[in-house]
Write a protein that holds these residues in place. Structure first.
Motif, mmCIF file in Angstrom:
data_model
loop_
_atom_site.group_PDB
_atom_site.id
_atom_site.type_symbol
_atom_site.label_atom_id
_atom_site.label_comp_id
_atom_site.label_asym_id
_atom_site.label_seq_id
_atom_site.Cartn_x
_atom_site.Cartn_y
_atom_site.Cartn_z
ATOM 1 N N ALA A 57 62.292 19.198 30.130
ATOM 2 C CA ALA A 57 63.283 20.223 29.824
ATOM 3 C C ALA A 57 63.437 20.347 28.314
ATOM 4 C CB ALA A 57 64.629 19.869 30.464
ATOM 5 N N PRO A 58 63.416 21.592 27.762
ATOM 6 C CA PRO A 58 63.550 21.775 26.309
ATOM 7 C C PRO A 58 64.939 21.401 25.823
ATOM 8 C CG PRO A 58 63.685 23.871 27.436
ATOM 9 C CD PRO A 58 63.324 22.854 28.473
ATOM 10 N N VAL A 59 64.986 20.884 24.607
ATOM 11 C CA VAL A 59 66.247 20.527 23.982
ATOM 12 C C VAL A 59 66.549 21.558 22.899
ATOM 13 C CG1 VAL A 59 67.500 18.786 22.679
ATOM 14 C CG2 VAL A 59 65.874 18.090 24.443
ATOM 15 N N PHE A 60 67.660 22.288 23.042
ATOM 16 C CA PHE A 60 68.012 23.352 22.106
ATOM 17 C C PHE A 60 68.948 22.806 21.032
ATOM 18 C CE2 PHE A 60 66.987 25.505 26.068
ATOM 19 C CZ PHE A 60 66.055 26.432 25.638
ATOM 20 N N THR A 61 68.573 23.022 19.776
ATOM 21 C CA THR A 61 69.417 22.614 18.656
ATOM 22 C C THR A 61 69.724 23.831 17.800
ATOM 23 O OG1 THR A 61 67.493 22.109 17.298
ATOM 24 C CG2 THR A 61 68.431 20.297 18.593
ATOM 25 N N ARG A 62 70.904 23.855 17.212
ATOM 26 C CA ARG A 62 71.327 24.961 16.371
ATOM 27 C C ARG A 62 70.729 24.815 14.977
ATOM 28 N NH1 ARG A 62 77.424 25.832 14.108
ATOM 29 N NH2 ARG A 62 77.074 27.770 12.968
ATOM 30 N N THR A 63 70.114 25.898 14.482
ATOM 31 C CA THR A 63 69.518 25.889 13.150
ATOM 32 C C THR A 63 70.450 26.582 12.170
ATOM 33 O OG1 THR A 63 67.281 25.926 14.058
ATOM 34 C CG2 THR A 63 67.545 26.599 11.755
ATOM 35 N N VAL A 64 70.738 25.909 11.069
ATOM 36 C CA VAL A 64 71.545 26.495 10.007
ATOM 37 C C VAL A 64 70.606 27.222 9.051
ATOM 38 C CG1 VAL A 64 73.077 26.010 8.064
ATOM 39 C CG2 VAL A 64 73.326 24.732 10.195
ATOM 40 N N THR A 65 70.855 28.491 8.833
ATOM 41 C CA THR A 65 70.026 29.279 7.925
ATOM 42 C C THR A 65 70.758 29.486 6.599
ATOM 43 O OG1 THR A 65 70.898 31.352 8.821
ATOM 44 C CG2 THR A 65 68.900 30.470 9.825
ATOM 45 N N CYS A 66 70.007 29.467 5.515
ATOM 46 C CA CYS A 66 70.573 29.632 4.175
ATOM 47 C C CYS A 66 69.907 30.811 3.471
ATOM 48 C CB CYS A 66 70.365 28.371 3.337
ATOM 49 S SG CYS A 66 71.101 26.876 4.031
ATOM 50 N N SER A 67 70.713 31.602 2.804
ATOM 51 C CA SER A 67 70.183 32.693 1.986
ATOM 52 C C SER A 67 70.480 32.399 0.527
ATOM 53 C CB SER A 67 70.803 34.029 2.393
ATOM 54 O OG SER A 67 72.205 34.012 2.206
ATOM 55 N N CYS A 68 69.605 32.872 -0.363
ATOM 56 C CA CYS A 68 69.756 32.633 -1.795
ATOM 57 C C CYS A 68 69.814 33.959 -2.536
ATOM 58 C CB CYS A 68 68.586 31.810 -2.333
ATOM 59 S SG CYS A 68 68.383 30.198 -1.555
ATOM 60 N N ALA A 69 70.643 34.032 -3.573
ATOM 61 C CA ALA A 69 70.741 35.244 -4.386
ATOM 62 C C ALA A 69 71.307 34.880 -5.751
ATOM 63 C CB ALA A 69 71.622 36.289 -3.710
ATOM 64 N N LEU A 70 70.937 35.637 -6.755
ATOM 65 C CA LEU A 70 71.469 35.422 -8.094
ATOM 66 C C LEU A 70 72.930 35.851 -8.163
ATOM 67 C CD1 LEU A 70 68.779 36.602 -10.672
ATOM 68 C CD2 LEU A 70 69.217 34.307 -9.838
ATOM 69 N N VAL A 71 73.713 35.092 -8.914
ATOM 70 C CA VAL A 71 75.099 35.480 -9.196
ATOM 71 C C VAL A 71 75.316 35.679 -10.687
ATOM 72 C CG1 VAL A 71 76.100 34.448 -7.131
ATOM 73 C CG2 VAL A 71 75.791 33.049 -9.184
ATOM 74 N N SER A 72 74.358 35.236 -11.486
ATOM 75 C CA SER A 72 74.350 35.486 -12.928
ATOM 76 C C SER A 72 72.911 35.340 -13.388
ATOM 77 C CB SER A 72 75.277 34.513 -13.669
ATOM 78 O OG SER A 72 74.721 33.212 -13.685
ATOM 79 N N GLU A 73 72.673 35.591 -14.669
ATOM 80 C CA GLU A 73 71.309 35.483 -15.168
ATOM 81 C C GLU A 73 70.790 34.054 -15.139
ATOM 82 O OE1 GLU A 73 70.794 37.236 -18.965
ATOM 83 O OE2 GLU A 73 71.163 39.286 -18.260
ATOM 84 N N SER A 74 71.670 33.069 -15.024
ATOM 85 C CA SER A 74 71.248 31.667 -15.073
ATOM 86 C C SER A 74 71.598 30.863 -13.827
ATOM 87 C CB SER A 74 71.869 30.974 -16.292
ATOM 88 O OG SER A 74 73.288 31.029 -16.225
#
Length: 726
Positions: free
Chosen positions: A126-143
């Motif tokens: 039987a498959p075991v289902f686990t929750r995957t946390v996804t992350c997104s990345c984006a600039l908030v300033s030039e640095s």
């Protein structure tokens, strides 16, 4: 297989005991491979381990259940042994019983699926289902960049804490890091797969931002421009010229309307005059304005080298500077491409927002062949980030493709109708990208502190003056109901019809309000969209013997300049009746300090452009902008729509106007969808003061409920309104 009466009775008794055991909480399930029961056996002289072994050696016959092995209770095990050993035999198949005991694959506990006894191997796991946390990345300033997880993960937080440049904001609950640590953060989070996944920052962003401070742009390039032209530039305009030259003459100057983008573009063109011939594409209504400015600023260019394209048959071979409308640019595409213009200025470049349009395709081809391209627009995107793509492609077609851009900044996704790029995403990063690579934008508040403020007011028109004949009222109610129940393209079509019906209903109330304005004895501008509204206003002003000008889509371009000059120079000319689409750009009407809108538009940028016909360089007084709104009409819907679009543009740094940020309501008004958006202070620093002004209402004995035009309160000039044919 049949059972004897004794077996049936025993099964019934076992079932009852099993039910009682479940109720009493005594059902200790032998998990996994049928390990020993925790309950001591009732069989004399046996331990729980021996009991379990006994159970495994004597499995229940085929076709029946083994309650002992499932529940592990004393009585069920004892009864199980008695049935197997004391002659409770099946009616047939004794040989099969023997083979059952000798087959190790048969020795699997009932009810425990895919769990073998001994060395048996399950057929399926039987498959075991686990929750995957996804992350997104984006600039908030030039640095710095931000990582936004979709949920909590303990090891992910440990990774964040291990990065030296980490910063945590308790208010937003977000982690930011130095852009120089991007590769390390991405590598460490990727190691948490499959429990955590992380998206990437596009390569075109990483190539542009490396965390190093950007050097200040030098002004030494101004030495290569005609000194008399440089002297006409203000300091902020010089900065715009230097920015465009720093981008090798391929840039978008997106200053707010009225800040002199024309002067900046011509200064850049003068710096790169070795790349001429120069092509200027603009709207048909502003060709003459451009020709006048060029003759003033480029005195070293002979007049016969400055050509304004009037038709597709005109010769352009001797043109050193060619001025064309967008429509003629499309018609003369082959001729223009053959001429080979090395420097192109695209004025009001948001005209090219639709990358599928033929006009845009021609502009793209011209931009490919040109070495320098300057785009000018006070509103580069009227409502969505996707409208910027075609303009950015003209500046650098290799920087990114449409799929990359729309996925990143337009929430692009595949739908059943194709690729959908109508949304918006990562707007803060888009704003940084535009400023660093493509666009310079200054607002009036940023650079023109000496410019008078602009106050916005809303006027809630008197409902009793709305056209209330049976047909009009029925149409308004019908459109409002249909709009609320429709979706997609159907909803848009209904709103357009609702918008048109609103013009008919509002016209009498608008004219009624103008009667009060005329008493103020000041010049004013009034914008409208529908011909019916423009005609009603013009007819009313004529009856009042008011000298006014009118410019709409039917006005010849050669007459527009003289009409504008009349309004600007003659005190007797008190009003300018203008089409919202035909006159929202390209003309200067600073003689007026009152701007009114009889109708709204779908895009906040169009309204802001129209306001800037008066609120621009050369304006000496405070500009008052009044929006004439009517409850129970399409204004309710469009006004709300404007707030949403304006918020999107503000986040991307493409609009600095605010049509909704209000705090006070000076006069009470009845319930309506418009009320929450009134009387607000703008975020740009300019006071956007929305004041509800109730139009003068008729007295009870002067109201004629059967007439669509009501008598005015203060005097008896009723024929001025009643004589209008709406």
């Amino acid at each position: 297989m049949s059972c004897t009466a004794e077996e049936i009775a025993e099964k019934r008794r076992i079932a009852i005991e099993r039910l009682n055991a479940r109720k009493n909480g005594l059902n200790n399930n032998v998990g996994g491979g049928g390990g020993p029961s925790l309950v001591s056996s009732s069989v004399a002289g046996t331990t729980s381990t021996q009991h379990a072994a006994e159970t495994h050696k004597r499995p229940w016959p085929s076709g029946t259940h083994n309650p002992g092995s499932f529940y592990g209770t004393n009585s069920t095990v004892s009864n199980f042994k008695q049935i197997v050993t004391n002659g409770a035999k099946p009616a047939e198949g004794g040989g099969k019983m023997k083979s059952f005991f000798n087959n190790p694959r048969s020795q699997t506990l009932p009810y425990v699926k895919n769990t073998p006894i001994g060395n048996g191997t399950p057929d399926k796991v039987a498959p075991v289902f686990t929750r995957t946390v996804t992350c997104s990345c984006a600039l908030v300033s030039e640095s710095r960049f931000v990582v936004q997880p979709s949920g909590f993960h303990e090891k992910l937080i440990e990774v964040f804490k291990s990065v030296s440049s980490k910063q945590y904001d308790p208010s937003t609950k977000l982690w930011t890091f130095g852009i120089k640590d991007y590769a390390m953060v991405h590598e460490r989070v990727t190691a948490l797969n499959p429990h955590v996944s992380i998206g990437s920052i596009p390569k075109f962003i990483l190539r542009l931002f490396d965390g190093s401070p950007r050097p200040k742009i030098s002004r030494t390039c101004l030495n290569g421009i005609e000194p008399s032209l440089v002297d006409t530039l203000l300091d902020f305009q010089k900065d715009g010229v230097c920015y465009a030259i720093d981008k090798s003459g391929r840039a978008l100057i997106a200053d707010e309307m009225g800040l002199g983008k024309t002067y900046q573009a011509l200064a850049v063109a003068d710096f790169y005059k070795e790349n001429w011939p120069l092509l200027i594409c603009t709207t048909a209504s502003t060709r003459d304005t451009w020709a006048t400015k060029i003759r003033q600023l480029f005195r070293h260019v002979p007049l016969y080298h400055i050509v304004t394209l009037q038709g597709s048959q005109d010769e352009i071979h001797d043109a050193r500077i060619l001025i064309s409308s967008y429509s003629l640019m499309e018609k003369c595409a082959e001729k223009l491409l053959e001429r080979g213009f090395g420097f192109i200025i695209m004025d009001e470049s948001h005209t090219l927002k639709n990358f599928k349009a033929k006009c845009t395709a021609v502009a793209q081809e011209l931009a490919k062949k040109a070495k320098r391209v300057i785009l000018l627009s006070g509103t580069p995107a009227l409502s969505r980030p996707v409208e910027l793509f075609s303009q950015l492609q003209m500046l650098d077609r290799h920087f990114f493709n449409f799929k990359e851009y729309s996925t990143r900044y337009c929430a692009g996704k595949q739908s059943k109708f194709g690729w959908d790029a109508s949304g918006q995403s990562n707007l803060e990063e888009l704003n940084l990208l535009l400023a660093a690579r493509f666009m310079i934008r200054r607002t009036k508040q940023d650079v023109m502190s000496q410019l008078a403020e602009k106050n916005r007011e809303t006027v809630i028109l008197d409902g009793s003056l709305l056209s209330k004949n049976e047909e009009t009222e029925e149409n308004l109610n019908s459109y409002a109901a249909d709009y609320s129940m429709s979706k997609g393209r159907e909803r848009e079509e209904i709103l357009i019809q609702y918008y048109s019906a609103t013009a008919v209903a509002k016209a009498p109330a608008v004219c009624g309000y103008l009667k009060q304005v005329l008493k103020e004895k000041q010049k004013f501008i009034i914008f409208a969209h529908h011909i019916k509204m423009l005609d009603a206003i013009s007819k009313y002003l004529s009856k009042q013997k008011v000298d006014f000008i009118r410019i709409d889509g039917t006005t010849r371009s050669d007459l527009r300049s003289s009409l504008v000059e009349k309004f600007q120079t003659k005190d007797s000319c008190r009003a300018a009746v203008l089409s919202l689409k035909a006159c929202n750009a390209g003309i200067t009407l600073t003689a007026a300090q009152l701007v009114m809108f009889a109708e709204l538009d779908w895009n906040p940028s169009t309204l802001a452009q129209a306001e800037s016909r008066a609120h621009r360089i050369g304006q000496e007084g405070t500009v008052i902008v009044r929006y004439l709104l009517a409850k129970g009409t399409a204004d309710d819907i469009i006004w709300t729509m404007l707030q949403k679009k304006q918020n999107i543009l503000n986040k991307a740094g493409l609009c600095n106007e605010d049509f909704s940020d209000s705090t006070n309501v000076d006069a009470p008004c009845s319930a309506g969808n418009i009320e929450p958006y009134l009387e607000k202070r703008g975020s740009t620093g300019t006071l956007d003061r929305f004041v509800v002004c109730e139009a003068v209402k008729p007295t009870a004995n002067e109201t004629d409920s059967n007439s669509e035009l009501q008598k005015m309160l203060d005097d008896g000039e009723d024929d001025d309104l009643a004589g209008l044919d709406f």
